[in-house]
Write a protein that holds these residues in place. Structure first.
Motif, short mmCIF file in Angstrom:
data_model
loop_
_atom_site.label_atom_id
_atom_site.label_comp_id
_atom_site.label_asym_id
_atom_site.label_seq_id
_atom_site.Cartn_x
_atom_site.Cartn_y
_atom_site.Cartn_z
N LEU A 191 0.84 -1.21 0.00
CA LEU A 191 0.00 0.00 0.00
C LEU A 191 0.87 1.25 0.00
CD1 LEU A 191 -2.69 -1.04 2.65
CD2 LEU A 191 -3.00 -0.94 0.17
N ALA A 192 1.91 1.22 0.84
CA ALA A 192 2.80 2.39 0.92
C ALA A 192 3.51 2.60 -0.42
CB ALA A 192 3.80 2.21 2.05
N ALA A 193 3.92 1.51 -1.08
CA ALA A 193 4.62 1.62 -2.37
C ALA A 193 3.69 2.23 -3.42
CB ALA A 193 5.13 0.25 -2.81
N LEU A 194 2.45 1.75 -3.44
CA LEU A 194 1.50 2.31 -4.41
C LEU A 194 1.29 3.80 -4.16
CD1 LEU A 194 -0.99 -0.70 -4.31
CD2 LEU A 194 0.29 0.06 -6.35
N HIS A 195 1.24 4.15 -2.88
CA HIS A 195 1.03 5.55 -2.52
C HIS A 195 2.24 6.40 -2.90
CE1 HIS A 195 -1.08 8.74 -0.57
NE2 HIS A 195 -0.08 9.00 0.24
N CYS A 196 3.43 5.87 -2.67
CA CYS A 196 4.65 6.60 -3.05
C CYS A 196 4.66 6.87 -4.55
CB CYS A 196 5.89 5.78 -2.69
SG CYS A 196 6.31 5.83 -0.95
N LEU A 197 4.31 5.85 -5.34
CA LEU A 197 4.33 6.02 -6.79
C LEU A 197 3.32 7.08 -7.22
CD1 LEU A 197 4.68 2.44 -8.31
CD2 LEU A 197 6.33 4.31 -8.35
N LYS A 198 2.13 6.99 -6.61
CA LYS A 198 1.06 7.91 -7.02
C LYS A 198 1.38 9.36 -6.67
CE LYS A 198 -3.79 8.83 -6.97
NZ LYS A 198 -4.99 8.55 -6.19
N THR A 199 2.05 9.58 -5.55
CA THR A 199 2.25 10.96 -5.08
C THR A 199 3.63 11.52 -5.47
OG1 THR A 199 2.93 10.02 -2.96
CG2 THR A 199 0.67 10.78 -3.12
N SER A 200 4.34 10.84 -6.36
CA SER A 200 5.70 11.31 -6.68
C SER A 200 5.85 11.83 -8.10
CB SER A 200 6.72 10.20 -6.42
OG SER A 200 6.78 9.93 -5.06
N ASN A 201 4.78 12.32 -8.68
CA ASN A 201 4.82 12.94 -10.01
C ASN A 201 5.61 12.13 -11.03
OD1 ASN A 201 3.57 15.16 -8.80
ND2 ASN A 201 5.58 15.97 -8.17
N GLY A 202 5.26 10.88 -11.17
CA GLY A 202 5.90 10.07 -12.20
C GLY A 202 7.28 9.54 -11.83
N ASN A 203 7.78 9.92 -10.66
CA ASN A 203 9.06 9.36 -10.22
C ASN A 203 8.85 8.02 -9.53
OD1 ASN A 203 10.57 11.51 -11.13
ND2 ASN A 203 10.16 12.68 -9.25
N ASP A 204 9.95 7.32 -9.38
CA ASP A 204 9.91 6.01 -8.71
C ASP A 204 10.79 6.14 -7.46
OD1 ASP A 204 9.82 3.38 -8.02
OD2 ASP A 204 10.72 2.62 -9.87
N PRO A 205 10.23 6.66 -6.37
CA PRO A 205 11.07 7.05 -5.23
C PRO A 205 11.65 5.86 -4.48
CG PRO A 205 8.77 7.26 -4.65
CD PRO A 205 8.80 6.86 -6.11
N LEU A 206 12.72 6.14 -3.76
CA LEU A 206 13.30 5.15 -2.86
C LEU A 206 12.49 5.14 -1.58
CD1 LEU A 206 17.16 5.75 -3.07
CD2 LEU A 206 15.80 4.01 -4.22
N MET A 207 12.14 3.95 -1.13
CA MET A 207 11.42 3.80 0.14
C MET A 207 12.38 3.21 1.18
SD MET A 207 8.10 1.83 -1.38
CE MET A 207 7.37 1.49 0.22
N LEU A 208 12.43 3.84 2.34
CA LEU A 208 13.17 3.26 3.46
C LEU A 208 12.12 2.70 4.42
CD1 LEU A 208 15.75 2.82 5.15
CD2 LEU A 208 15.43 5.13 6.06
N VAL A 209 11.96 1.38 4.38
CA VAL A 209 10.93 0.75 5.20
C VAL A 209 11.47 0.49 6.60
CG1 VAL A 209 9.46 -1.30 5.42
CG2 VAL A 209 9.87 -0.29 3.17
N LEU A 210 10.77 1.00 7.59
CA LEU A 210 11.24 0.91 8.98
C LEU A 210 10.15 0.36 9.89
CD1 LEU A 210 12.75 4.51 9.22
CD2 LEU A 210 14.03 2.39 8.85
#
Ligand code: GDD
Ligand code: MG
Length: 352
Positions: free
Chosen positions: A94-113
């Motif tokens: 869910l967090a990955a999908l949200h990161c993709l959607k809110t990053s203006n077409g970028n594919d951000p790095l996620m630091l999962v903690l």
């Protein structure tokens, strides 16, 4: 920029009676500092290349999380709510999908903690994260390894393979929560690290691996995310869709199976505070090796962990005990038996 994703949906039952379903350990201060474990996790992320975090947690804890984020000036529509936990593989999806959607077409790095870890050497930890970014940007799923000192069965074990760079290794094998005998073998054999439960990867790298190895989880999460709705600070995922999702951890669903894993070993004074005795291990002791919190008097007592919430707790001539007093419950246990606190919690649930 790195987006921290803090998983805060666990129930923390091994720290009962302080940790409760309604107020699990990640939201409590367990070190006497007045800051909760979640707040400490937020404080740890002081680097210019790390942006505001996403916190993913259970619906019932939304106000606690919002309050603690607000206190740290980090509340900005960044809380994802699960109607009921489905373990960490779906939460991270869910967090990955949200990161993709809110990053203006970028594919951000996620630091999962995890929200409930202690890290004493924060600078070394941040160095390890920064070192991992180059590999994560190259589609790898980066893990952070801890040198094991006992055959713990509550951890994932990572066998490191070929060097990929300075202090970065391929993962030869990832074994989540082995049995005692296997854990002892790994320790004797050497070359194994504990999985610290923190990960660094691009959002799409994780989603691609999940789609490959657990398409069922991926599909449910995609549907749940597509049917989510915004409610001021909170993003609520589609309830029916999410409740259909199989419950599985990121470790079993992806990390045991992926061929793109890397491990960065680190010595950062890490603890996942899995039990009362692990707290005894890391906290300051008096001259008789007792850890004491609150109103406590001891006579001739050694090696105890004693926590008083709101009453005077006194001991005479006892050793190696955990004693935890709260408003409505008291725990007295041998340190060697503290893992069984979980069984007490289960008994309580059955009798509810
Ligand atoms: N949002 C959300 N939803 N968070 C969850 C859920 C869920 O359903 N379940 C667990 N979490 C959170 C917990 O609050 C914790 O912060 C983190 O995810 C990890 O979950 P645990 O349940 O504590 O996992 P574990 O300790 O058994 O095992 C993991 O951590 C070990 C190190 O502490 C694994 O990654 C092991 O491989 C690792 O060694
Ligand atoms: Mg844990």
């Amino acid at each position: 920029n790195i987006i921290p994703v803090i998983m805060a949906g666990g129930s923390g039952s091994r720290l009962w009676p302080l940790s409760r379903d309604s107020f699990p350990k990640q939201f409590l201060s367990i070190d006497g500092s007045g800051s909760s474990m979640l707040e400490n996790t937020l404080d740890r992320l002081h680097s210019e290349s790390i942006s505001n975090p996403i916190v993913i947690c259970n619906e019932s804890h939304r106000f606690i999380v919002a309050e603690q984020l607000r206190k740290k000036n980090k509340l900005e529509q960044n809380i994802i709510l699960e109607p009921s936990g489905r373990n960490t593989a779906p939460a991270v999806a869910l967090a990955a999908l949200h990161c993709l959607k809110t990053s203006n077409g970028n594919d951000p790095l996620m630091l999962v903690l995890a929200a409930d870890h202690v890290i004493l050497k924060e600078d070394i930890f941040l160095d390890a994260v920064m070192m991992g970014t180059k590999y994560a940007a190259d589609k790898h799923l980066v893990t952070f390894g801890i040198v094991p000192d006992s055959p713990e069965t509550g951890y994932g074990y990572i066998k490191s393979g070929m060097a990929k760079g300075d202090n970065v290794f391929e993962i030869e094998r990832f074994i989540e929560k082995p049995n005692r005998i296997s854990a002892e073998c790994y320790l004797n054999e050497g070359g194994y690290y504990w999985n610290s439960g923190m990960f660094l990867f691009q959002a799409s790298s994780y989603l691609n691996e999940l789609k490959e190895y657990r398409p069922d989880i991926y599909d449910c999460c995609l549907k749940a995310y597509e049917t989510s709705n915004n409610d001021s600070d909170f993003l609520r995922v589609g309830c029916d869709e999410f409740l259909h999702c199989p419950a599985e951890s990121i470790d079993y669903a992806v990390m045991e199976k992926t061929k793109n894993g890397l491990v960065i070993p680190m010595s950062v004074g890490w603890s996942d505070v899995g039990s009362w005795s692990s707290l005894w291990d890391i906290q300051d002791k008096d001259e008789h090796n007792n850890v004491r919190h609150g109103d406590v008097i001891t006579l001739n007592s050694n090696n105890n962990y004693i926590f008083s919430s709101n009453a005077l707790v006194t001991t005479i001539g006892v050793e190696n005990l955990v004693i935890v007093q709260t408003e409505d419950a008291v725990l007295v246990a041998e340190q060697s038996n503290v893992q069984r606190v979980k069984d007490i919690v289960n008994t309580l649930k059955i009798n509810e």
